[in-house]
Design a protein around this motif. Structure first.
Motif, PDB file in Angstrom:
ATOM      1  N   ARG A 148       0.811  -1.300  -0.098  1.00 23.54           N
ATOM      2  CA  ARG A 148      -0.023  -0.010  -0.030  1.00 23.54           C
ATOM      3  C   ARG A 148       1.100   1.263   0.252  1.00 23.54           C
ATOM      4  NH1 ARG A 148      -4.930  -1.319   4.704  1.00 23.54           N
ATOM      5  NH2 ARG A 148      -5.353  -2.690   3.801  1.00 23.54           N
ATOM      6  N   LEU A 149       2.139   1.119   0.530  1.00 24.94           N
ATOM      7  CA  LEU A 149       3.069   2.432   0.751  1.00 24.94           C
ATOM      8  C   LEU A 149       3.581   2.346  -0.433  1.00 24.94           C
ATOM      9  CD1 LEU A 149       4.124   2.488   4.894  1.00 24.94           C
ATOM     10  CD2 LEU A 149       1.982   3.495   3.393  1.00 24.94           C
ATOM     11  N   LYS A 151       3.073   3.289  -2.887  1.00 20.18           N
ATOM     12  CA  LYS A 151       2.791   3.724  -3.979  1.00 20.18           C
ATOM     13  C   LYS A 151       2.979   5.549  -3.297  1.00 20.18           C
ATOM     14  CE  LYS A 151      -1.110   0.440  -4.673  1.00 20.18           C
ATOM     15  NZ  LYS A 151      -2.788   0.085  -4.195  1.00 20.18           N
ATOM     16  N   ARG A 152       3.494   5.689  -2.786  1.00 22.35           N
ATOM     17  CA  ARG A 152       3.374   6.923  -2.631  1.00 22.35           C
ATOM     18  C   ARG A 152       4.257   7.638  -2.056  1.00 22.35           C
ATOM     19  NH1 ARG A 152       1.267   6.459   4.205  1.00 22.35           N
ATOM     20  NH2 ARG A 152      -0.901   5.710   4.023  1.00 22.35           N
ATOM     21  N   ARG A 153       5.080   8.494  -2.171  1.00 24.47           N
ATOM     22  CA  ARG A 153       6.595   9.414  -2.261  1.00 24.47           C
ATOM     23  C   ARG A 153       7.691   8.081  -1.626  1.00 24.47           C
ATOM     24  NH1 ARG A 153       7.846  15.538  -0.560  1.00 24.47           N
ATOM     25  NH2 ARG A 153       7.200  14.420   1.534  1.00 24.47           N
ATOM     26  N   THR A 253       5.052   7.931   9.319  1.00 22.66           N
ATOM     27  CA  THR A 253       4.235   5.416   9.121  1.00 22.66           C
ATOM     28  C   THR A 253       4.962   4.994   9.763  1.00 22.66           C
ATOM     29  OG1 THR A 253       2.796   6.506   7.436  1.00 22.66           O
ATOM     30  CG2 THR A 253       3.217   4.202   7.662  1.00 22.66           C
TER      31      THR A 253
END
Length: 305
Positions: A148-149, A151-153, A253
């Motif tokens: 999931r993470l 996909k982030r910067r 996170t």
């Protein structure tokens, strides 16, 4: 030790209640080359099993078990049996097929001969040395959270607390090409994770050190972290909640695992008291992974949420 020309290992087994699991796992890890634990769902107890060279450091084993008894208040029967080393390794290979996790990852033993899975980030491990091989629900949960993470910067600073085989740290390094600091209380795990980093071509990005929780000075020097993995057990997660919060960057996170579903509320409550909020939850059988976030503060020190 060899018997009839066959190298033998000693299997040391204890069966304990959940509250004693951490103590006896740590005890066997001080004396065994490999340690595993399994839930007996029929009666809710845990079987902790270690493999070691027969007769090696018997005094150390006895002392470690006595310390575990003193810490937990539990005195289980200790079962010891000789098993063929070759058979153990064969069972390790048989019990470690390639793991396809989520849409992006594959965890693969070096003994697997089929072609690499196309379109997946593959982590290679030696099943004979692994401190965790990806099949465990807590590791799978962490990798699904990482998916999931991804996909982030890319996060700036990454920490894998209790790295084991190094699966999470290696995967993060492969995804983002960023430096990762990894720790483990067990020096053998430190060596195994470092070897696995080299095996996977990310040794320049991954530094593995020994640390009991947050005790190593380097952890404070490199803080704050934008992403922290902590795949350990519920009790130490709760005990270290304040340290996690103190070392996590605003907006950062944390992925917490190694806890059972029934322990999730307890673990979450401990972290909520230190300013962390629940961003997601992944359940895999008995195991739960929590994705927590730390809010950003305004110039007046208030947390806008």
């Amino acid at each position: 030790m060899a018997r009839g020309g066959v190298e033998m290992l000693e299997r040391v087994t204890v069966t304990v209640p959940e509250e004693a699991l951490e103590s006896f796992e740590a005890a066997l890890e001080t004396c065994c080359r490999s340690v595993g634990f399994f839930l007996d769902e029929a009666n809710g107890t845990w079987i902790v099993e270690g493999l070691r060279e027969p007769g090696s450091a018997d005094g150390d084993l006895a002392a470690a078990l006595l310390l575990a008894e003193a810490a937990s208040g539990v005195s289980p029967a200790v079962e010891r049996a000789l098993v063929p080393a070759g058979g153990w390794l064969a069972r390790s290979y048989e019990g470690f097929p390639e793991q396809m996790i989520g849409h992006r990852f594959a965890i693969r033993g070096t003994h697997v001969t089929t072609p690499l899975a196309a379109g997946r980030i593959t982590v290679l491990l030696d099943a004979g040395l692994a401190f965790g091989t990806g099949e465990h629900g807590s590791t799978r949960g962490c990798l699904l959270a990482l998916e999931r993470l991804a996909k982030r910067r890319a996060p700036g600073r990454i920490l894998d607390l209790g790295t084991g085989s190094g699966i999470l740290a290696i995967t993060a390094a492969k995804i983002w090409g960023k430096p990762v600091l990894a720790t483990d209380i067990d020096q053998r795990a430190v060596r195994v994770a470092s070897a696995n980093a080299a095996l996977n071509g990310v040794a320049p990005l991954l530094r593995v050190i020994g640390s009991d929780g947050w005790s190593a000075p380097m952890l404070a020097r490199r803080a704050p972290y934008d992403l922290v993995f902590a795949n350990i057990l519920a009790r130490p997660l709760v005990a270290m909640a304040h340290e996690l919060s103190a070392h996590l960057a605003p907006g950062g996170t944390a992925i917490l695992a190694g806890l059972l579903g029934r322990q999730a509320r307890w673990v979450m409550s401990a972290h909520r008291r230190h300013g962390l909020v629940l961003k997601g939850r992944i359940d895999d059988g008995e195991w739960t992974t929590l994705i927590l976030g730390k809010g950003r503060t305004t110039p007046d020190g208030k947390n806008p949420g």
